[in-house]
Structures are given as C-alpha cells and as structure tokens.
Design an enzyme around this catalytic site. Structure first.
Site, mmCIF file in Angstrom:
data_model
loop_
_atom_site.group_PDB
_atom_site.id
_atom_site.type_symbol
_atom_site.label_atom_id
_atom_site.label_comp_id
_atom_site.label_asym_id
_atom_site.label_seq_id
_atom_site.Cartn_x
_atom_site.Cartn_y
_atom_site.Cartn_z
ATOM 1 N N CYS A 111 0.800 -1.110 0.051
ATOM 2 C CA CYS A 111 0.175 -0.102 -0.012
ATOM 3 C C CYS A 111 0.911 1.055 0.044
ATOM 4 O O CYS A 111 1.552 1.325 1.073
ATOM 5 C CB CYS A 111 -1.001 -0.019 1.039
ATOM 6 S SG CYS A 111 -2.045 1.411 1.176
ATOM 7 N N CYS A 165 -0.478 4.184 2.482
ATOM 8 C CA CYS A 165 -0.255 4.162 3.946
ATOM 9 C C CYS A 165 -0.067 2.785 4.156
ATOM 10 O O CYS A 165 0.880 2.319 4.173
ATOM 11 C CB CYS A 165 -1.718 4.721 4.462
ATOM 12 S SG CYS A 165 -3.479 4.179 3.820
#
Length: 223
Positions: free
Chosen positions: A127, A130
């Site tokens: 990701c 985040c």
C-alpha cells in the site's frame, strides 16, 4: 479510485529461485518518522468522533484489542481450502468477499481481490499511500509493511526487496506488484509446494504464513 498493478518482466533464462518461509524486513521501519498525511487525517477523525461522543477512548481500545486478536491463521485456512478445493478457489478468485464470507469473515466495505502465484508470476502486495491491509484475514500488518522503505522500494525494485526477505525470484518470472487502497484489499494464494498431495487442510494451513499471503515469501515444507 482503483489499485495499480506494477509489472516487472524479465526474459533471462536463469532459474535460480528458492522458496523460503522466514522473511526478514528489507530495512528497518521508520518508526520515528513524523506522521504522514493519511495518518494525520486518521488521528483528526478519531479526535472528532470522540469530541462528538460517537466514540470513546475505551471503545477504540477495545477495537484495537479485537484487531490484535485476529491471526494470520484465518487467511491460511482460506488458502488451504483453495488448494484443496478447485471450485472454492475459483469462487475466491472471482469474488473474494463472497468466498471468505463462507468462513464467516467480512472485510467490510472494501473489495477483496485475490491473486494466485503461478510458475510464471509472483504477486506482491503493498500500500504505497499508507498501510491498507486485509486485517480480518491476516491480523495487524507488520512494521515492515507500514514502513516507507518497503512502500517506496517494492514498486521500483521488487526483486531486490524480495531477495532481502530471502525470496529469490527467477529472472524468467513476472513480479506483479499490487497497490492496495482504502476501498481495495488483496490476498495472495501462494503456490502449493510439491509433496503436499493428500495433506489435510489443517496441515496445509500450517505451512502458509502471513508473509506468503502478502507475496514476500513462499511456502516450504517443514525441515
């Protein structure tokens, strides 16, 4: 907004891959780094919900305690069933949310996309914004998954990052990097090791680690 897949294809004919199930973080997580934009947004939202009496610190604590109790074994059971039951695997690849619901598991509003490692493709999850992660399947994300080092490097040099985990991918295999988002989660079905024919689902699940389901490691038979 949808996830992005990053492909890294090489056509060299050197097959020197090795399967390891003992991943090591490629670099130390930057725990001391200041919070990023999305972390600040989460903290601001938390404070606002508390201020409006929609949440309490105690409810947040209990929620985190519940998250802590979730273990990667739930995801491993899903993978073991997929290995043992081709029909279930097809349902999982077609509609991940519906398939895991057969185990009483929900990933919330996010779409669960399931990808399968093959002799030609190694899938890896990240990701980059985040740390979006299928927590109901794998528990809390490890520090290395949240680190800026992993998030930045695995997209541009995935083979090097995987090698630092002890997973060397042959040059003639595609490394496909999938980018999770707030409304999109990924789960990797790793390749089933040879020699596990006839194993029970419990025995199969025992060799599937969290890192295998993120794609940075591959299952291996016990020594």
């Amino acid at each position: 907004m949808s996830g992005h897949d990053h492909h890294h294809d090489h056509e060299h004919g050197h097959d020197h891959g090795h399967d390891h199930d003992h991943a090591h973080a490629p670099l130390h997580p930057e725990d001391a780094a200041p919070p990023g934009r999305y972390e600040l947004m989460i903290m601001a939202m938390r404070d606002l919900l508390i201020e409006k009496d929609l949440l309490t610190p105690e409810k947040i604590r209990k929620g985190l305690e519940t998250l802590d109790s979730w273990q990667p074994a739930r995801g491993a059971q899903i993978v073991a069933r997929a290995w043992a039951d081709p029909a279930f695997k097809q349902r999982l690849l077609t509609d991940g949310n519906a398939a895991v619901a057969e185990f009483g598991i929900s990933v919330g509003e996010a779409k669960l996309t399931v990808v399968e490692n093959t002799e030609a493709v190694q899938n890896v999850i990240v990701c980059t914004l985040c740390s979006c992660y299928p927590r109901t399947l794998l528990g809390l994300p490890p520090d290395w998954y949240r680190s800026k080092n992993y998030r930045a490097r695995v997209v541009v040099e995935p083979r090097q990052v995987l090698a630092e985990f002890g997973t060397v991918v042959p040059d003639d295999m595609i490394v496909r990097v999938h980018d999770s988002l707030a409304d999109l989660r990924y789960l990797v079905i790793p390749r089933r090791p040879a020699g596990t024919e006839g194993w029970s689902e419990d025995a199969l699940a025992a060799i599937v680690s969290r890192d295998c389901m993120v794609g940075v490691a591959n299952p291996a038979l016990p020594a």
